[in-house]
Design a protein around this motif. Structure first.
Motif, PDB file in Angstrom:
ATOM      1  N   UNK A  76      -2.151   1.649   7.253  1.00 59.83           N
ATOM      2  CA  UNK A  76      -3.057   2.713   7.674  1.00 59.83           C
ATOM      3  C   UNK A  76      -3.621   2.423   9.062  1.00 59.83           C
ATOM      4  N   UNK A 109       1.778  12.872   3.184  1.00 62.29           N
ATOM      5  CA  UNK A 109       0.446  13.367   2.828  1.00 62.29           C
ATOM      6  C   UNK A 109      -0.648  12.322   3.009  1.00 62.29           C
ATOM      7  N   UNK A 110      -0.284  11.022   2.852  1.00 57.11           N
ATOM      8  CA  UNK A 110      -1.277   9.976   3.049  1.00 57.11           C
ATOM      9  C   UNK A 110      -1.472   9.644   4.519  1.00 57.11           C
ATOM     10  N   UNK A 111      -0.426   9.826   5.307  1.00 57.42           N
ATOM     11  CA  UNK A 111      -0.536   9.510   6.733  1.00 57.42           C
ATOM     12  C   UNK A 111      -1.436  10.508   7.449  1.00 57.42           C
ATOM     13  N   UNK A 112      -1.451  11.758   6.978  1.00 59.08           N
ATOM     14  CA  UNK A 112      -2.275  12.779   7.635  1.00 59.08           C
ATOM     15  C   UNK A 112      -3.737  12.370   7.634  1.00 59.08           C
ATOM     16  N   UNK A 114      -4.968   9.667   8.304  1.00 59.46           N
ATOM     17  CA  UNK A 114      -5.264   8.799   9.444  1.00 59.46           C
ATOM     18  C   UNK A 114      -4.867   9.457  10.763  1.00 59.46           C
ATOM     19  N   UNK A 117       0.613  13.055  12.294  1.00 62.94           N
ATOM     20  CA  UNK A 117       1.298  14.264  11.851  1.00 62.94           C
ATOM     21  C   UNK A 117       2.712  13.891  11.418  1.00 62.94           C
ATOM     22  N   UNK A 221     -11.847   3.863   4.511  1.00 67.23           N
ATOM     23  CA  UNK A 221     -11.095   2.618   4.666  1.00 67.23           C
ATOM     24  C   UNK A 221     -11.776   1.714   5.683  1.00 67.23           C
TER      25      UNK A 221
ATOM     26  N   UNK B 396       1.271  19.535   4.659  1.00 67.01           N
ATOM     27  CA  UNK B 396       0.980  18.122   4.512  1.00 67.01           C
ATOM     28  C   UNK B 396      -0.445  17.856   4.070  1.00 67.01           C
ATOM     29  N   UNK B 402      -4.338  10.944  -0.600  1.00 64.12           N
ATOM     30  CA  UNK B 402      -3.023  10.427  -0.953  1.00 64.12           C
ATOM     31  C   UNK B 402      -2.787   9.137  -0.168  1.00 64.12           C
ATOM     32  N   UNK B 403      -1.992   8.206  -0.722  1.00 65.65           N
ATOM     33  CA  UNK B 403      -1.770   6.928  -0.025  1.00 65.65           C
ATOM     34  C   UNK B 403      -0.765   7.084   1.111  1.00 65.65           C
ATOM     35  N   UNK B 404      -0.914   6.288   2.169  1.00 64.89           N
ATOM     36  CA  UNK B 404       0.079   6.348   3.247  1.00 64.89           C
ATOM     37  C   UNK B 404       1.407   5.708   2.876  1.00 64.89           C
ATOM     38  N   UNK B 478      -6.651  -1.164  -1.681  1.00 64.04           N
ATOM     39  CA  UNK B 478      -6.722   0.050  -2.495  1.00 64.04           C
ATOM     40  C   UNK B 478      -5.354   0.433  -3.011  1.00 64.04           C
ATOM     41  N   UNK B 508      -4.847   2.822   2.362  1.00 61.36           N
ATOM     42  CA  UNK B 508      -5.304   2.051   3.525  1.00 61.36           C
ATOM     43  C   UNK B 508      -6.708   1.547   3.307  1.00 61.36           C
TER      44      UNK B 508
END
Lengths: 287, 508
Positions: A76, A109-112, A114, A117, A221, B396, B402-404, B478, B508
């Motif tokens: 992250x 979906x988790x990267x968004x 942070x 895109x 986080x 998205x 949701x996790x990265x 996490x 994260x």
């Protein structure tokens, strides 16, 4: 009289160019700022230097080759930097990772969350095998030379001085910004990377739900970001937090925030327990 | 060559020397051994023969893009069809071309004869029954095939052996005899085949033959006066071809999406290199880099003038062909005024092309979002070479965190959850114990029952309800855990047998 920050920046760039035998990359000034004066002013480049490769180590002492994956904290943190690069440079990201069906993979979906895109992310998967390191390094070199890439993240463990020098030269030639995501396995051999960071997960602060601070929900986080080594800079450690719109202590914009040094925190009270969690979730959903 | 057939081992093919000793295909092996005790027998390999002939048809594309294997199904000696209409002048005329063809086949160990005529049937007959000159080639002059084949035996009409026996009994030995007969009687007696073959040989009706591979339109060829071995020489030759091809593409306002470079080696082997591009291109520099990636990975070329009989000599390259097997319209390049905005996407596509060329298109991916509740189905990967990356960003935004990182397959964990419908207090994953200090959940995700089981993909382990929890351990790490199934399902006292916990992602 306070120094003119612009002047300081220009002087730093010139020093950096002189340090590279006068062959300063035209992109030297193209640094990636954290958006935090605490860090940006400490770093000699006003952020992460452009045209350079930086290493990010997984600071979790218990991560090793056996557990087989980088933890979420380093992912992250890198994603947050990559997201900033995506915006600042208006260019897509290349993320090079080993290809394995059993492993974890990046999840859009988790990267968004942070600021990254996923629609402008190119995931490069390198088959695991005897040629993995050579192929992955080749791919990273190619991506660093391409002017159209905002930032190149690569999960490469085996890296010697020669290989890292090649990467550094490729980054200088193309003005690319490279992040090497690696595990921190004891004595790492010296590399030509411009800076080295160690990222560790920290217990989060309170979660902010509908204006209330709730301590037994996972909050935003948090990382301990150790600048282990920086060319022309001093090591330092910060505690960072990711602020997003769910975190109402901050402004609406996503970004890094510095957390004051950890104080003793009251333990979550046992009687609040699960009921409080569900109440908190309900309030979040209605909010 | 021999293979078992009807209870006896019979010869399927014999060498010229064996033929002189009285052996012939169809004989039983016992008879053959009686005639010639020193006979050397090998197992016949019909599949191998077919494959070798197909490979040879590929080899022959050096002369013309239109080649086909013939013979295995038509009876008689096997052969190749080559349609050389309009190609012969490239090799110095028909005679020189056929000499080159038979010479090369002899050099790589085949006994070959070549026939050339106006029709496929006449060429077939000429190759097998003509009176060859020194170079084993027979060319029937244009328009002169009818009198020429009249003197050939009826076997030259590609007829089955029993039909030939019947014709022979009637005293019909030459094609000329057959051609003079009234058609009706011939057809009544032998079916329509002899008449059809005759018409095909004489060119009265067409004879369609399916070629070895469809002929590409954008194809260039170069032959070298001396064989090449060094990679740089081959690259330079390929580069010349590429520039010529790009010029032709530019005139037609097209760009290549897929390139095929064929290296014809002295030993008869053909190496085919292919390269794809994410969008049509006719830039020699870029396309050359893609091909160079592949050239570099060919086996090490022979260093210097090798022994002419060695394997290294056979690996030398004598001819190159370059084809754009797929092209798209591409208008003339427009130079932008500031010269930068348009350069960026092109640079990215060049990078994608190069990475895809070396790693394979399915290893350079873009992510696409899907409208679904199942976490593992939300994200799909598509090769960046195909997708131009203009997918919308809206899909998205998840309703819940949701996790990265998502595990390819949810991994079972040992979890201790004392209270039903509560997050666990600790769990063990990959040998490490995590004590949970904070948790959020559950977020219930129901299986998508409306999808047919066949459509649920490979990563859906079980179509059961999942309760997801976002948990943090004492170190601040996490995880995304879920419990499979409902507590109140099954037994009446609301206690499931064993609730199963899985780890699905890393936060994260």
């Amino acid at each position: 009289m306070p120094a003119n920050p612009l002047l300081l920046q220009r002087l730093r760039s010139r020093i950096a160019a002189i340090e590279r035998d006068g062959t300063g990359s035209p992109h030297t000034g193209d640094h990636l700022a954290f958006g935090l004066p605490h860090i940006d002013d400490h770093l000699p480049w006003g952020g992460l230097a452009g045209g350079a490769v930086h290493e990010i180590l997984d600071g979790d002492p218990r991560t090793n080759s056996k557990t087989g994956c980088l933890n979420g904290a380093i992912t992250s943190f890198a994603a947050a930097l990559a997201g900033r690069a995506q915006v600042a440079r208006a260019s897509p990201i290349v993320w090079i990772a080993p290809r394995s069906d059993a492993r974890e993979s990046l999840y859009g979906p988790g990267l968004t969350a942070f600021g990254l895109d996923p629609a402008h992310l190119i995931a490069v998967r390198v088959p695991i095998g005897s040629e993995f390191a050579a192929t992955a390094l080749w791919a990273m070199e190619e991506a660093l030379r391409a002017t159209a890439v905002g930032i190149v993240c690569a999960e490469i463990e085996d890296l010697d001085l020669t290989a890292s020098r090649r990467l550094q030269l490729a980054a200088e030639a193309g003005g690319g910004l490279g992040l090497l995501l690696r595990k921190d396995e004891g004595a790492l051999p010296p590399t030509a990377s411009v800076s080295r960071w160690r990222i560790t997960a920290l217990p989060s602060g309170p979660a902010h739900v509908a204006g209330a601070k709730i301590t037994n929900l996972p909050g935003p986080a948090r990382w301990r970001a150790e600048l282990v080594r920086a060319r022309g800079g001093q090591p330092k450690t910060w505690q960072l937090e990711w602020k997003d719109d769910a975190n109402e202590d901050h402004d609406a914009a996503d970004g890094f925030a510095v957390v004051p040094p950890l104080r003793d925190r009251p333990l979550p009270e046992a009687d609040q327990g699960a009921a409080a969690i569900r109440i908190a979730l309900e309030t979040r959903q209605t909010a | 060559m021999a293979m078992p057939e009807g209870g006896a081992v019979r010869l399927t093919a014999v060498t010229l020397a064996a033929q002189k000793a009285g052996l012939s295909p169809g004989q039983s092996l016992a008879d053959a051994r009686a005639l010639e005790p020193a006979v050397v027998v090998h197992d016949a390999d019909p599949d191998g023969d077919t494959a070798a002939l197909e490979a040879l048809a590929g080899w022959a594309t050096r002369y013309t893009p239109w080649t086909a294997a013939s013979g295995l199904e038509t009876g008689g000696a096997v052969g190749l069809w080559l349609d050389v209409s309009g190609c012969a002048h490239l090799f110095g005329g028909e005679a020189a071309m056929l000499d080159d063809l038979t010479g090369r086949l002899t050099a790589i160990g085949y006994t070959a004869r070549a026939g050339l005529a106006d029709t496929a049937g006449a060429a077939w007959a000429a190759a097998r029954f003509g009176k060859p000159g020194k170079s084993r080639t027979v060319i029937l002059p244009a328009g002169g095939h009818a009198p020429a084949i009249a003197a050939f035996p009826t076997a030259a009409l590609r007829l089955p052996p029993d039909m030939l026996d019947g014709l022979d009994r009637l005293g019909l030995r030459d094609i000329g005899d057959l051609a003079d007969l009234p058609r009706a009687g011939l057809t009544r007696r032998f079916g329509e085949l002899p008449a059809r073959r005759l018409d095909q040989a004489l060119g009265r009706i067409d004879e369609p033959i399916s070629p070895h591979a469809p002929a590409p339109v954008w194809r260039l060829r170069t032959a070298f006066p001396e064989v090449l071995g060094r990679e740089e020489d081959i690259a330079a030759a390929a580069r010349n071809l590429l520039e010529a091809l790009c010029n032709r593409l530019a005139r037609a306002e097209r760009g290549a999406r897929r390139l095929e470079l064929c290296l014809y080696r002295v030993g008869g082997r053909v190496d085919t290199l292919t390269a794809g591009t994410s969008r049509a291109s006719r830039e020699p520099d870029h396309l050359m880099r893609l091909l160079a990636e592949q050239l570099e990975r060919l086996p090490e070329p022979p260093t210097s003038a090798p022994d002419p009989l060695s394997a290294a000599a056979e690996a030398m390259i004598e001819t190159l062909t370059l084809a754009a097997t797929r092209t798209d319209p591409l208008r003339a390049a427009q130079v932008s005024l500031d010269n930068s905005r348009d350069a960026e996407p092109a640079a990215l596509e060049r990078l994608i092309d190069r990475l895809s060329g070396r790693l394979g298109a399915d290893n350079v991916m873009r992510f696409a979002a899907h409208e679904t509740h199942l976490p593992e189905r939300v994200q799909a990967s598509v090769p960046a070479l195909k997708e131009r990356g203009k997918s919308p960003t809206e899909g998205w935004q998840p309703p819940q965190p949701r996790p990265p990182r998502l595990l390819a397959r949810p991994e079972p964990v040992e979890a201790i959850a004392p209270v039903p419908d509560d997050p666990p207090v600790m769990f063990r994953w990959r040998g490490r114990l995590h004590r949970i200090t904070r948790a959020e959940g559950p977020e219930r995700i129901e299986p998508e029952w409306w999808r047919a089981p066949a459509d649920t993909g490979t990563t859906v382990l079980d179509a059961d309800t999942r309760d997801y929890y976002r948990v943090e351990d004492a170190d601040g790490q996490r995880f995304w855990l879920y419990r499979e199934g409902l507590y109140d399902r099954g037994s009446p006292d609301c206690a499931p047998a064993t609730p199963r916990w899985f780890l699905h992602g890393l936060f994260g």
